[in-house]
Design an enzyme around this catalytic site. Structure first.
Site, PDB file in Angstrom:
ATOM      1  N   ARG A 483     -48.480  51.611   3.630  1.00  0.00           N
ATOM      2  CA  ARG A 483     -47.577  51.815   4.790  1.00  0.00           C
ATOM      3  C   ARG A 483     -48.173  52.896   5.685  1.00  0.00           C
ATOM      4  NH1 ARG A 483     -41.564  52.814   4.247  1.00  0.00           N
ATOM      5  NH2 ARG A 483     -42.248  54.715   3.235  1.00  0.00           N
ATOM      6  N   SER A 547     -50.951  57.069  -4.526  1.00  0.00           N
ATOM      7  CA  SER A 547     -50.110  57.001  -5.736  1.00  0.00           C
ATOM      8  C   SER A 547     -50.895  56.744  -6.997  1.00  0.00           C
ATOM      9  CB  SER A 547     -49.063  55.928  -5.547  1.00  0.00           C
ATOM     10  OG  SER A 547     -48.523  56.024  -4.269  1.00  0.00           O
ATOM     11  N   ASP A 601     -47.428  60.136  -4.695  1.00  0.00           N
ATOM     12  CA  ASP A 601     -46.154  59.618  -4.144  1.00  0.00           C
ATOM     13  C   ASP A 601     -44.956  60.338  -4.748  1.00  0.00           C
ATOM     14  OD1 ASP A 601     -46.010  56.464  -6.037  1.00  0.00           O
ATOM     15  OD2 ASP A 601     -46.619  58.497  -6.606  1.00  0.00           O
TER      16      ASP A 601
HETATM   17  C1  0WK Z   1     -42.074  54.003  -1.942  1.00  0.00           C
HETATM   18  C2  0WK Z   1     -42.935  55.218  -1.628  1.00  0.00           C
HETATM   19  C3  0WK Z   1     -44.308  55.015  -2.161  1.00  0.00           C
HETATM   20  C4  0WK Z   1     -44.215  54.716  -3.638  1.00  0.00           C
HETATM   21  C5  0WK Z   1     -43.344  53.541  -3.845  1.00  0.00           C
HETATM   22  C6  0WK Z   1     -43.184  53.263  -5.321  1.00  0.00           C
HETATM   23  O1  0WK Z   1     -42.982  55.418  -0.252  1.00  0.00           O
HETATM   24  O2  0WK Z   1     -45.068  56.139  -1.960  1.00  0.00           O
HETATM   25  O3  0WK Z   1     -45.509  54.496  -4.175  1.00  0.00           O
HETATM   26  O4  0WK Z   1     -42.060  53.763  -3.310  1.00  0.00           O
HETATM   27  O5  0WK Z   1     -42.388  52.151  -5.470  1.00  0.00           O
HETATM   28  P1  0WK Z   1     -42.965  50.687  -5.695  1.00  0.00           P
HETATM   29  O6  0WK Z   1     -43.433  50.197  -4.373  1.00  0.00           O
HETATM   30  O7  0WK Z   1     -44.061  50.817  -6.696  1.00  0.00           O
HETATM   31  O8  0WK Z   1     -41.800  49.934  -6.218  1.00  0.00           O
HETATM   32  C1  BGC Z   2     -49.755  56.476 -11.003  1.00  0.00           C
HETATM   33  C2  BGC Z   2     -49.029  57.676 -10.396  1.00  0.00           C
HETATM   34  C3  BGC Z   2     -47.946  57.198  -9.461  1.00  0.00           C
HETATM   35  C4  BGC Z   2     -47.054  56.203 -10.171  1.00  0.00           C
HETATM   36  C5  BGC Z   2     -45.961  55.684  -9.299  1.00  0.00           C
HETATM   37  C6  BGC Z   2     -48.768  55.527 -11.612  1.00  0.00           C
HETATM   38  O1  BGC Z   2     -49.416  54.381 -12.054  1.00  0.00           O
HETATM   39  O2  BGC Z   2     -50.649  56.920 -11.996  1.00  0.00           O
HETATM   40  O3  BGC Z   2     -49.918  58.474  -9.715  1.00  0.00           O
HETATM   41  O4  BGC Z   2     -47.213  58.305  -9.085  1.00  0.00           O
HETATM   42  O5  BGC Z   2     -47.803  55.117 -10.648  1.00  0.00           O
HETATM   43  O6  BGC Z   2     -46.435  55.014  -8.210  1.00  0.00           O
END
Ligand code: 0WK
Ligand code: BGC
Ligand code: 0WK
Ligand code: BGC
Length: 867
Positions: A483, A547, A601
């Site tokens: 993003r 992240s 993140d």
């Molecule tokens: C939204 C945050 C981003 C993070 C994500 C984790 O802006 O930095 O990595 O949430 O959630 P996911 O997309 O893995 O469900």
């Molecule tokens: C990564 C972390 C991150 C988390 C959530 C993990 O797999 O090692 O750095 O914060 O995922 O996105």
């Protein structure tokens, strides 16, 4: 076929596999019977593969109105006597089917609270009680036999099942015996009491109570009112008292008595017997109506009542009997027509072909009754083809079938529970995980590199204080997408933060291509975003949320320790991701950025939420991956040179807990399979038990095992089920949502090429719930370790702290966040933890962090100038 009993919901799909020996109790009709029903394998029930042995046991009158425990003791002792008499081993465990012919509210097949007695039963202390438990208690009191009461059914349902053996059209059960009642197959969508809106279920109508609300007052005669007034359940079972065998004889007696008193019979002579309740039985009524001997029977019966009836008297009394029983069959016909019409309308049929399974002494023994009933039903429903099948061997065959299916479902459920039990973590196990997480945090603060939990310094020393202002670009490479955000802060006006963003997907081949391709892709997305915002030439300060675990030596550098989740781009691990991004931007040479900060993140999320709530000092991600950061005391971060300030935010990378084997006692073979088939085996063990990237796979492994065990999808292992990643975690959220009916679960499974029965859907839902609950509990245990550490760091007895949260699993899963919060609350009782979902993701956090150093350095500059 699905059946609902009382409000039981049964997916009764008979299979030829139904087999076994069952004991059955048939209580509530005119006879109390104990039976043994043998269902031979393969013959299945349809082709007469059923043998039955039975014995009728009298029930002493005083027991019918005595204490309920005594009544059930008699039932249980009769059962034991039956076992003795039939040389049935007392040591073997015997599954038992219980036909209990009274109104019961049921929430499962082997439970039913008695709503109210009827007929001549009035035993004390059982109303509102679970009669199955009462039976079990009685069997325990009798002792010396091993009985498993698996199912309790109403006699109407058992009768429908019995007749359903030989006639697939049988979808109505009718009893016209001591009492009267009917059951039928209703559309599940019409039954609000039970989940699911697909298919049908059997509903026990308890139509005997029709009229208890006054609906039949205009049909009630004075004789009906007298019968009711003299009954032991006044105002109740009004329809039953106009129709069933318990009362027909009495109605005839009262009519004859009145006619005699009016001098219309027996020259006005009234004998004591005629004045005596119950002196004319329904069997008498049937006898009086017999075609050939009716008149003779009538004379004998009246003579037996010390009356000297004339020929006319006999004809008149016979006529009374006919009228009373005719009304009964007509009323039953009307009731039946109502049920059949409803079925016809439910199915939008012009004509209905259906079979009614019938039992009960009135229907069986009253010579004219069946014909009269059939005729009126057909007159009321000329367009329907209604067949009546008499249940030739009572209802226990049907009850045994219900039990056979219940036994199969019960053993299936037991095996599914056994399979899932390793996922069910006890409080002690969760306390252990909390302790191990704590130990991992401590170890990671002390030593660099080799610890399971890396505890990476973020070089963020404080959370925002509202002084931040200006326009910043934030770049957010998360678990599933990238993003780009433009954030504009107004000093002290958090709520006026302006933010624009655009989301870009990261194709798998980029995630797992070369590092150069990945960062070129990111740079291209940034370029597109700057175009879109018309800021191509504005060399904006940027914060980069990355992240993945990065070893940082400063705010704007971060060496990637190892990829996690679905990423595996080459030539990245061990490299500074900020440099790689800068090089990619240079390679593009169509815009430039001042990347001032790279943050995890979790850190970005903490900052973003701290901007709203200053008490926020922890950042949690429960999404594709899982991780937590928190404000640690600098003095505790032994592995880095000390610098100014109190605290620093530590990116724990708790996903690595267990990489040292510390979770092996809770890791299941299914988890091992998921780890082995992942792109980073042996790594991120805690993450693989808790995060969105893996939960679907854990579920798939369990479903595979259950299917191979024949417990699911009829044992049919489809290609779909063998396909890795097919069961995405979003399906868990959908399948577990309370609002979702089983139907929708089936359509999700269908969408995955998994043809499932309703029972399959229930099991899949159970597996999803168990796997996601464990994940939430483990994260809750980890969180309890983190907040308790902060509390102890500060020597506090009680800590109030806010946790900023993001991630699809936490935000979208129906139960995950609640279970996580509850587990953290229980395991860290001295911490009052508020969970604050982040509105704009971690991007804003990254921009805030970018704002701080600039301000910080500016402060330092100003403070060094002033000094
Ligand atoms: C939204 C945050 C981003 C993070 C994500 C984790 O802006 O930095 O990595 O949430 O959630 P996911 O997309 O893995 O469900
Ligand atoms: C990564 C972390 C991150 C988390 C959530 C993990 O797999 O090692 O750095 O914060 O995922 O996105
Ligand atoms: C025989 C069935 C039993 C049912 C009875 C009803 O096996 O379950 O309760 O019919 O008829 P009754 O004995 O009351 O005339
Ligand atoms: C009971 C029903 C039963 C019927 C026929 C009624 O009194 O309430 O549960 O099905 O009798 O036995």
């Amino acid at each position: 076929m699905q059946y609902k009993v009382g409000n039981i919901f049964l997916f009764l799909s008979f299979t030829p596999a139904e087999k076994g020996q069952f004991l059955a109790l048939d209580l509530g009709g005119s006879k109390f019977k104990v039976l043994q029903v043998k269902v031979r394998e393969g013959m299945g029930i349809r082709r007469g593969g059923v043998e039955m042995e039975e014995k009728t046991y009298p029930i002493p009158k005083e027991l019918l109105v005595g204490r309920g425990t005594e009544l059930f003791d008699h039932v249980s002792e009769s059962l034991k006597d039956f076992l003795h008499e039939k040389n049935i081993s007392l040591d073997k465990k015997h599954p038992l089917a219980f036909t209990f012919s009274f109104a019961c509210e049921q929430s499962s097949l082997d439970q039913g609270s008695l709503l109210g007695w009827s007929k001549n039963y009035r035993a004390r202390g059982l109303q509102g009680k679970d009669v199955v438990q009462a039976l079990r208690d009685a069997i325990d009191r009798t002792g010396g036999m091993d009985i498993e009461v698996l199912a309790m059914v109403n006699d109407t349902v058992a009768t429908m099942m019995t007749c359903g053996f030989d006639d697939n059209y049988c979808e109505v059960g009718l009893i016209i015996g001591t009492g009267t009642n009917a059951c039928y197959m209703e559309e599940l969508r019409h039954v609000d009491l039970v989940e699911g809106d697909e298919g049908r279920m059997c509903v026990n109508t308890e139509w005997g109570a029709f009229g208890d609300d006054g609906a039949l007052d205009d049909y009630l005669t004075e004789f009906d009112r007298d019968v009711d007034a003299a009954s032991n359940n006044q105002g109740k079972q009004i329809f039953e008292k106009m129709v069933s065998g318990m009362y027909l004889g009495e109605l005839v007696r009262l009519v004859v008595l009145k006619m005699a008193k009016l001098g219309l019979l027996f020259d006005g002579h009234v004998s004591d017997a005629l004045r005596t309740k119950g002196k004319i039985t329904t069997a008498n009524v049937a006898a009086m109506e017999e075609y050939k001997n009716g008149l003779k029977n009538t004379r004998d019966i009246l003579t037996g009542l010390s009356l000297t009836p004339s020929q006319d008297d006999c004809i008149a009394v016979q006529h009374v009997s006919t009228i009373v029983s005719f009304r009964s069959s007509n009323l039953v016909a009307a009731g039946l027509a109502a049920i059949l019409t409803r079925i016809k309308q439910n199915r939008n049929l012009r004509a209905l072909r259906i079979t009614v399974g019938v039992d009960g002494a009135v229907y069986k023994t009253h010579p004219q009754y069946p014909k009269r009933l059939h005729k009126v039903v057909r007159r009321l429903l000329p367009e329907c083809h209604v067949r009546f099948v008499l249940s030739d061997s009572g209802s226990s065959k049907g009850a045994a079938l219900v039990t056979a299916v219940a036994q199969r479902l019960a053993s299936q459920k037991r095996k599914v529970d056994e399979t899932l039990s390793p996922f069910r973590l006890s409080h002690e196990q969760l306390q252990l995980v909390k302790a191990r997480m704590r130990a991992g945090l401590e170890a990671g603060l002390k030593r660099k590199g080799s610890t399971a939990i890396k505890m990476l310094p973020s070089f963020v020393y404080r959370t925002p204080d509202g002084t931040e202002h200006g326009k910043y670009l934030a770049l957010d490479l998360g678990g599933t997408n990238f993003r780009a955000l433009l954030v504009n802060f107004k000093k002290g006006l958090q709520q006026n933060t302006r933010l624009h963003h655009k989301i870009y997907t990261i194709p798998l081949e980029i995630m797992q291509g070369t590092g150069e391709e990945l960062f070129d892709h990111i740079a291209e997305c940034i370029s597109d975003f700057l175009d879109y915002m018309g800021l191509k030439n504005a060399r904006l300060p940027a914060g980069f949320t990355f992240s993945f675990p990065c070893e940082q030596t400063a705010l704007d550098t971060g060496t990637l320790v190892s990829w996690t989740k679905g990423f595996k781009a080459t030539d990245c691990e061990g490299h500074d991701v900020v440099s790689m991004l800068r090089e990619a931007i240079k390679r593009r040479n169509d815009f430039d950025l001042d990347i001032a900060a790279v943050v995890n993140d979790t850190v970005g999320t903490m900052m973003s939420c701290a901007y709203e709530d200053p008490q926020c000092e922890v950042g949690l991600i429960a999404g594709t991956g899982t991780n937590v950061c928190y404000m640690e005391e600098l003095k505790n971060i032994e592995k880095t040179e000390q610098s100014t300030g109190q605290k620093m935010c530590i990116n724990t990378e708790w996903g690595g807990l267990g990489d040292d084997g510390s979770l092996d006692d809770i890791i299941t073979p299914y988890d091992v399979e998921v780890d082995q088939t992942s792109i980073n085996p042996g790594k991120q063990r805690f993450e693989k038990l808790t995060s969105g990237m893996y939960l679907g796979e854990v579920v798939r492994q369990v479903l595979l095992d259950l299917t191979r065990g024949g417990l699911l999808f009829r044992g049919h292992v489809t290609e779909a089920l063998k396909t890795a990643g097919i069961f995405q975690t979003k399906y868990l959220s959908q399948i577990e949502s309370d609002r979702l009916a089983l139907l929708q679960v089936r359509s999700i499974l269908q969408g995955l090429g998994l043809d499932s029965t309703c029972n399959d859907s229930i099991i899949v839902k159970q597996v999803c719930g168990t796997v996601s609950r464990r994940a939430a509990q483990l994260c809750g245990a980890g969180m309890a370790a983190v907040v308790d550490k902060i509390r102890e760091n500060r020597g506090l007895d009680h800590l109030n702290v806010t946790v900023g949260v993001d991630g699809a699993l936490y935000k979208l899963h129906p139960h995950f966040s609640g279970v996580l919060q509850e587990t953290a609350r229980v395991l860290a009782p001295q911490c009052n933890v508020t969970f604050l979902p982040s509105e704009e993701g971690s991007g804003k956090g990254a921009a805030l962090i970018t704002a701080v150093p600039l301000l910080l350095t500016r402060q330092q500059e100003t403070s060094s100038e002033s000094s």
